[in-house]
Design an enzyme around this catalytic site. Structure first.
Site, mmCIF file in Angstrom:
data_model
loop_
_atom_site.group_PDB
_atom_site.id
_atom_site.type_symbol
_atom_site.label_atom_id
_atom_site.label_comp_id
_atom_site.label_asym_id
_atom_site.label_seq_id
_atom_site.Cartn_x
_atom_site.Cartn_y
_atom_site.Cartn_z
ATOM 1 N N LYS A 221 0.851 -1.159 -0.073
ATOM 2 C CA LYS A 221 0.021 0.042 -0.065
ATOM 3 C C LYS A 221 0.892 1.172 0.088
ATOM 4 O O LYS A 221 2.177 1.090 0.561
ATOM 5 C CB LYS A 221 -1.080 -0.056 1.122
ATOM 6 C CG LYS A 221 -0.348 -0.092 2.519
ATOM 7 C CD LYS A 221 0.005 1.407 2.865
ATOM 8 C CE LYS A 221 0.891 1.420 4.285
ATOM 9 N NZ LYS A 221 1.283 2.808 4.433
ATOM 10 N N ASP B 86 0.615 8.521 4.115
ATOM 11 C CA ASP B 86 1.158 7.069 3.885
ATOM 12 C C ASP B 86 0.654 6.263 5.132
ATOM 13 O O ASP B 86 0.256 5.139 4.762
ATOM 14 C CB ASP B 86 2.818 7.152 3.626
ATOM 15 C CG ASP B 86 3.364 5.345 3.614
ATOM 16 O OD1 ASP B 86 3.414 5.156 2.520
ATOM 17 O OD2 ASP B 86 3.693 5.043 4.444
#
Length: 308
Positions: free
Chosen positions: A90, A168
């Protein structure tokens, strides 16, 4: 299908700390090679690039792309065209629109594409989803604050366009939120704080809602020192649910209902084996779409410069 032979591409902190031990702990998958310009693992074939891996490497069935998101699309294309299954760390890419062609290519090649959201595999996430399904939710508050120097030391890519900055880690919270809430959520406003010397935000405050008008607020910050905060607080008409430690702990009504050690990455690899065995894909873009909307709607504020 026998053992899923996986090569890790990009061998930084997340690959060493999470992917390697998760593969070792997961039946049905084995680590066969590493591709990285800067690091290797003793006893394993090593290649500088994914192109060298695919051309000269051992027989593999899949790749786990642990490189920065800005370069993953090209690597995924190369792997899929070579007939390999692909796991994407991810976020799955640096842009939302680059994922649809990958989904189409995976289907054309009859290979698995798995866009991972590791926080969804935290032990309290599914119990929280079930608990909330039986209650009326009135408010949600996310506090996701950590020290970037601890968790991303020297990782300059995170501050570049496409690196997401504080999103993030923040996208992990959004991946949990979109899993545990029963209705689709969307962003209505955002305040983004950019260091004067960086191209990605160091902090962000988001306002979200769902189709019923549920108030949802999220506070992300990379400047947290001391105790780190990875909490989602959900108020209901009857009592409050608190997910903490990134989804490892769940409490309600003053009682701890779930508290378990981290098993996120073994969960990812179990799912990857299932998908590859079935020949199916799993690509949920909603968390990335929420981040994209935060950038689209966000007011930008310049703050003090950040030096690593």
């Amino acid at each position: 299908m026998g053992e899923l032979r996986v090569a890790i591409v990009g061998f930084g902190k997340i690959a060493r700390d999470q992917h390697v031990p998760a593969i070792a702990a997961t039946p049905g998958v084995t680590l066969a090679a590493v591709a990285s310009r800067n690091a290797s693992l003793p006893g394993l074939p090593h290649f500088a690039t994914i192109e060298e891996l695919l051309q000269d490497g051992p027989e593999i069935d899949a790749v786990a792309l642990c490189t920065p998101p800005q370069v993953r699309r090209q690597q995924a294309v190369a792997a899929l065209k070579a007939g390999k299954h692909v796991m994407l760390e991810k976020p799955p890419g640096a842009a939302v629109t680059e994922l649809d062609p990958l989904i189409a290519l995976a289907a054309e090649q009859r290979r698995t594409l798995f866009a991972t959201w590791h926080s969804r595999y935290a032990p309290a996430v599914e119990p929280a989803r079930a608990w909330l399904a039986e209650r009326r939710i009135t408010r949600v508050q996310i506090n996701w604050k950590e020290d970037v120097r601890v968790w991303h030391p020297g990782q300059s890519w995170i501050w570049e366009p496409g690196g997401l900055g504080v999103f993030d880690p923040g996208i992990n919270a959004l991946s949990i939120l979109t899993r545990i809430l029963p209705a689709r959520v969307f962003v209505t406003a955002a305040e983004l704080s950019f260091p004067s010397n960086r191209a990605a935000p160091i902090a962000a405050d988001l306002t979200l809602t769902d189709t019923s008008g549920l108030p949802i607020a999220a506070a992300f910050d990379f400047r947290q020192t001391g105790p780190q905060s990875w909490d989602i607080i959900v108020d209901t008409e009857s009592e409050q649910l608190v997910l903490s430690r990134g989804g490892a702990r769940m409490a309600a009504g003053g009682q701890t209902l779930v508290e378990a050690p981290d098993e996120e990455y073994p969960g990812l690899y179990r799912r990857f084996v299932e998908l590859a065995t079935d020949g199916s894909s799993d690509v949920d873009l909603l968390p990335l779409q929420l981040v994209a909307d935060a950038f689209l709607l966000g007011s930008r504020h310049i703050v003090e410069p950040f030096e690593d």
